[in-house]
Design a protein around this motif. Structure first.
Motif, PDB file in Angstrom:
ATOM      1  N   VAL A  42       0.843  -1.198   0.000  1.00  0.00           N
ATOM      2  CA  VAL A  42       0.000   0.000   0.000  1.00  0.00           C
ATOM      3  C   VAL A  42       0.874   1.241   0.000  1.00  0.00           C
ATOM      4  O   VAL A  42       1.830   1.346   0.778  1.00  0.00           O
ATOM      5  CB  VAL A  42      -0.915   0.013   1.243  1.00  0.00           C
ATOM      6  N   GLN A  43       0.522   2.171  -0.877  1.00  0.00           N
ATOM      7  CA  GLN A  43       1.224   3.449  -0.931  1.00  0.00           C
ATOM      8  C   GLN A  43       0.236   4.549  -0.548  1.00  0.00           C
ATOM      9  O   GLN A  43      -0.828   4.674  -1.160  1.00  0.00           O
ATOM     10  CB  GLN A  43       1.744   3.701  -2.347  1.00  0.00           C
ATOM     11  N   PRO A  44       0.552   5.358   0.471  1.00  0.00           N
ATOM     12  CA  PRO A  44      -0.360   6.449   0.820  1.00  0.00           C
ATOM     13  C   PRO A  44      -0.354   7.532  -0.270  1.00  0.00           C
ATOM     14  O   PRO A  44       0.699   7.891  -0.784  1.00  0.00           O
ATOM     15  CB  PRO A  44       0.189   6.987   2.138  1.00  0.00           C
ATOM     16  N   VAL A  45      -1.531   7.990  -0.631  1.00  0.00           N
ATOM     17  CA  VAL A  45      -1.665   9.075  -1.605  1.00  0.00           C
ATOM     18  C   VAL A  45      -1.996  10.367  -0.870  1.00  0.00           C
ATOM     19  O   VAL A  45      -1.400  11.408  -1.110  1.00  0.00           O
ATOM     20  CB  VAL A  45      -2.756   8.754  -2.650  1.00  0.00           C
ATOM     21  N   ALA A  81      -0.462  -1.756  -5.077  1.00  0.00           N
ATOM     22  CA  ALA A  81       0.593  -2.009  -6.067  1.00  0.00           C
ATOM     23  C   ALA A  81       0.001  -2.200  -7.464  1.00  0.00           C
ATOM     24  O   ALA A  81       0.639  -1.884  -8.463  1.00  0.00           O
ATOM     25  CB  ALA A  81       1.401  -3.236  -5.665  1.00  0.00           C
ATOM     26  N   SER A  82      -1.244  -2.680  -7.542  1.00  0.00           N
ATOM     27  CA  SER A  82      -1.906  -2.884  -8.832  1.00  0.00           C
ATOM     28  C   SER A  82      -2.363  -1.580  -9.468  1.00  0.00           C
ATOM     29  O   SER A  82      -2.785  -1.558 -10.621  1.00  0.00           O
ATOM     30  CB  SER A  82      -3.113  -3.803  -8.650  1.00  0.00           C
ATOM     31  N   ALA A  98      -9.300   5.107   9.235  1.00  0.00           N
ATOM     32  CA  ALA A  98      -9.445   5.693   7.897  1.00  0.00           C
ATOM     33  C   ALA A  98      -8.499   5.020   6.908  1.00  0.00           C
ATOM     34  O   ALA A  98      -8.880   4.727   5.768  1.00  0.00           O
ATOM     35  CB  ALA A  98      -9.184   7.194   7.959  1.00  0.00           C
ATOM     36  N   ARG A  99      -7.262   4.750   7.325  1.00  0.00           N
ATOM     37  CA  ARG A  99      -6.289   4.107   6.440  1.00  0.00           C
ATOM     38  C   ARG A  99      -6.735   2.693   6.067  1.00  0.00           C
ATOM     39  O   ARG A  99      -6.745   2.320   4.893  1.00  0.00           O
ATOM     40  CB  ARG A  99      -4.918   4.056   7.124  1.00  0.00           C
ATOM     41  N   LEU A 100      -7.175   1.920   7.064  1.00  0.00           N
ATOM     42  CA  LEU A 100      -7.635   0.560   6.784  1.00  0.00           C
ATOM     43  C   LEU A 100      -8.889   0.566   5.914  1.00  0.00           C
ATOM     44  O   LEU A 100      -9.040  -0.265   5.015  1.00  0.00           O
ATOM     45  CB  LEU A 100      -7.899  -0.195   8.090  1.00  0.00           C
ATOM     46  N   SER A 101      -9.788   1.501   6.163  1.00  0.00           N
ATOM     47  CA  SER A 101     -11.001   1.598   5.346  1.00  0.00           C
ATOM     48  C   SER A 101     -10.654   1.893   3.888  1.00  0.00           C
ATOM     49  O   SER A 101     -11.254   1.323   2.973  1.00  0.00           O
ATOM     50  CB  SER A 101     -11.934   2.688   5.890  1.00  0.00           C
ATOM     51  N   ILE A 103      -7.862   1.079   2.398  1.00  0.00           N
ATOM     52  CA  ILE A 103      -7.267  -0.140   1.847  1.00  0.00           C
ATOM     53  C   ILE A 103      -8.352  -1.132   1.452  1.00  0.00           C
ATOM     54  O   ILE A 103      -8.331  -1.705   0.361  1.00  0.00           O
ATOM     55  CB  ILE A 103      -6.291  -0.777   2.863  1.00  0.00           C
ATOM     56  N   PHE A 104      -9.353  -1.317   2.328  1.00  0.00           N
ATOM     57  CA  PHE A 104     -10.421  -2.269   2.010  1.00  0.00           C
ATOM     58  C   PHE A 104     -11.308  -1.769   0.871  1.00  0.00           C
ATOM     59  O   PHE A 104     -11.848  -2.567   0.109  1.00  0.00           O
ATOM     60  CB  PHE A 104     -11.239  -2.607   3.256  1.00  0.00           C
ATOM     61  N   ASP A 105     -11.437  -0.458   0.725  1.00  0.00           N
ATOM     62  CA  ASP A 105     -12.165   0.081  -0.426  1.00  0.00           C
ATOM     63  C   ASP A 105     -11.435  -0.301  -1.709  1.00  0.00           C
ATOM     64  O   ASP A 105     -12.056  -0.749  -2.682  1.00  0.00           O
ATOM     65  CB  ASP A 105     -12.302   1.598  -0.315  1.00  0.00           C
ATOM     66  N   ALA A 106     -10.123  -0.158  -1.723  1.00  0.00           N
ATOM     67  CA  ALA A 106      -9.338  -0.526  -2.902  1.00  0.00           C
ATOM     68  C   ALA A 106      -9.398  -2.035  -3.148  1.00  0.00           C
ATOM     69  O   ALA A 106      -9.560  -2.479  -4.289  1.00  0.00           O
ATOM     70  CB  ALA A 106      -7.891  -0.075  -2.725  1.00  0.00           C
ATOM     71  N   LEU A 107      -9.290  -2.832  -2.075  1.00  0.00           N
ATOM     72  CA  LEU A 107      -9.362  -4.288  -2.235  1.00  0.00           C
ATOM     73  C   LEU A 107     -10.725  -4.730  -2.760  1.00  0.00           C
ATOM     74  O   LEU A 107     -10.818  -5.684  -3.534  1.00  0.00           O
ATOM     75  CB  LEU A 107      -9.059  -4.986  -0.907  1.00  0.00           C
ATOM     76  N   TRP A 108     -11.796  -4.037  -2.349  1.00  0.00           N
ATOM     77  CA  TRP A 108     -13.139  -4.396  -2.825  1.00  0.00           C
ATOM     78  C   TRP A 108     -13.257  -4.157  -4.332  1.00  0.00           C
ATOM     79  O   TRP A 108     -13.983  -4.880  -5.021  1.00  0.00           O
ATOM     80  CB  TRP A 108     -14.207  -3.593  -2.092  1.00  0.00           C
ATOM     81  N   GLN A 109     -12.539  -3.182  -4.850  1.00  0.00           N
ATOM     82  CA  GLN A 109     -12.609  -2.864  -6.281  1.00  0.00           C
ATOM     83  C   GLN A 109     -11.906  -3.906  -7.158  1.00  0.00           C
ATOM     84  O   GLN A 109     -12.155  -3.952  -8.361  1.00  0.00           O
ATOM     85  CB  GLN A 109     -12.004  -1.484  -6.542  1.00  0.00           C
ATOM     86  N   GLU A 110     -11.055  -4.717  -6.558  1.00  0.00           N
ATOM     87  CA  GLU A 110     -10.344  -5.735  -7.328  1.00  0.00           C
ATOM     88  C   GLU A 110     -11.133  -7.039  -7.315  1.00  0.00           C
ATOM     89  O   GLU A 110     -11.514  -7.530  -6.251  1.00  0.00           O
ATOM     90  CB  GLU A 110      -8.946  -5.936  -6.752  1.00  0.00           C
ATOM     91  N   PRO A 111     -11.391  -7.622  -8.483  1.00  0.00           N
ATOM     92  CA  PRO A 111     -12.215  -8.835  -8.566  1.00  0.00           C
ATOM     93  C   PRO A 111     -11.679 -10.013  -7.744  1.00  0.00           C
ATOM     94  O   PRO A 111     -12.455 -10.809  -7.229  1.00  0.00           O
ATOM     95  CB  PRO A 111     -12.207  -9.180 -10.055  1.00  0.00           C
ATOM     96  N   VAL A 112     -10.377 -10.115  -7.583  1.00  0.00           N
ATOM     97  CA  VAL A 112      -9.785 -11.245  -6.868  1.00  0.00           C
ATOM     98  C   VAL A 112     -10.099 -11.181  -5.372  1.00  0.00           C
ATOM     99  O   VAL A 112     -10.387 -12.203  -4.748  1.00  0.00           O
ATOM    100  CB  VAL A 112      -8.252 -11.272  -7.093  1.00  0.00           C
TER     101      VAL A 112
END
Length: 155
Positions: A42-45, A81-82, A98-101, A103-112
């Motif tokens: 994870v990279q913070p934006v 990283a994707s 907020a950071r974990l949320s 991350i999970f928002d990004a993970l939810w967007q990935e089909p895998v």
């Protein structure tokens, strides 16, 4: 299904995800994080950062809007990283939440990883929120008072 319908459905699903993640408790997020077999890079934006947001209200729900006051909100944006970007906002000052949320928002967007996020995190949060809403509705219904008018006879 047209492209516009697909985008609308995806946006509605994402809205649900962001709403549930904002209502998540830190312990729920940490438990779901621990369930991940492989932690994502994870990279913070942006942030996490805390600020104030003005809350507006309306008298009776339909009157003129007025400034009710300010609430503390923490937000974060991360990039996996994707390249998938996740955003989160939550009431309060809990930066890790907020950071974990995000991350999970990004993970939810990935089909895998979407099914894992749904089962390990979002469904339990949705159940907890629904139970709390039901309990609150039951408590409110218990205090309901029914008024009636008695009609007097014509004198």
């Amino acid at each position: 299904m047209t492209l516009a319908e697909k985008n609308e459905t995806a946006a509605g699903g994402r809205k649900r995800v962001v709403d549930l993640l904002a209502r998540a408790e830190r312990q729920e997020l940490l438990a779901a994080w621990d369930k991940l077999a492989e932690k994502p890079a994870v990279q913070p934006v942006r942030g996490p950062e805390t600020g104030l947001v003005m809350v507006r209200g309306r008298m009776g729900g339909g009157g003129a809007p007025f400034n009710l006051g300010e609430v503390t909100v923490t937000r974060a944006t991360v990039r996996l990283a994707s390249g998938t970007v996740g955003h989160a906002q939550a009431l309060g000052t809990d930066r890790e939440k907020a950071r974990l949320s995000a991350i999970f928002d990004a993970l939810w967007q990935e089909p895998v990883t979407q099914p894992l996020v749904e089962q390990a995190l979002l469904q339990p949060i949705a159940s907890r929120v629904a139970d709390a809403d039901r309990r609150k509705a039951d408590e409110t219904a218990a205090t309901r008072v029914d008024f009636f008018t008695m009609v007097r006879g014509d004198d």
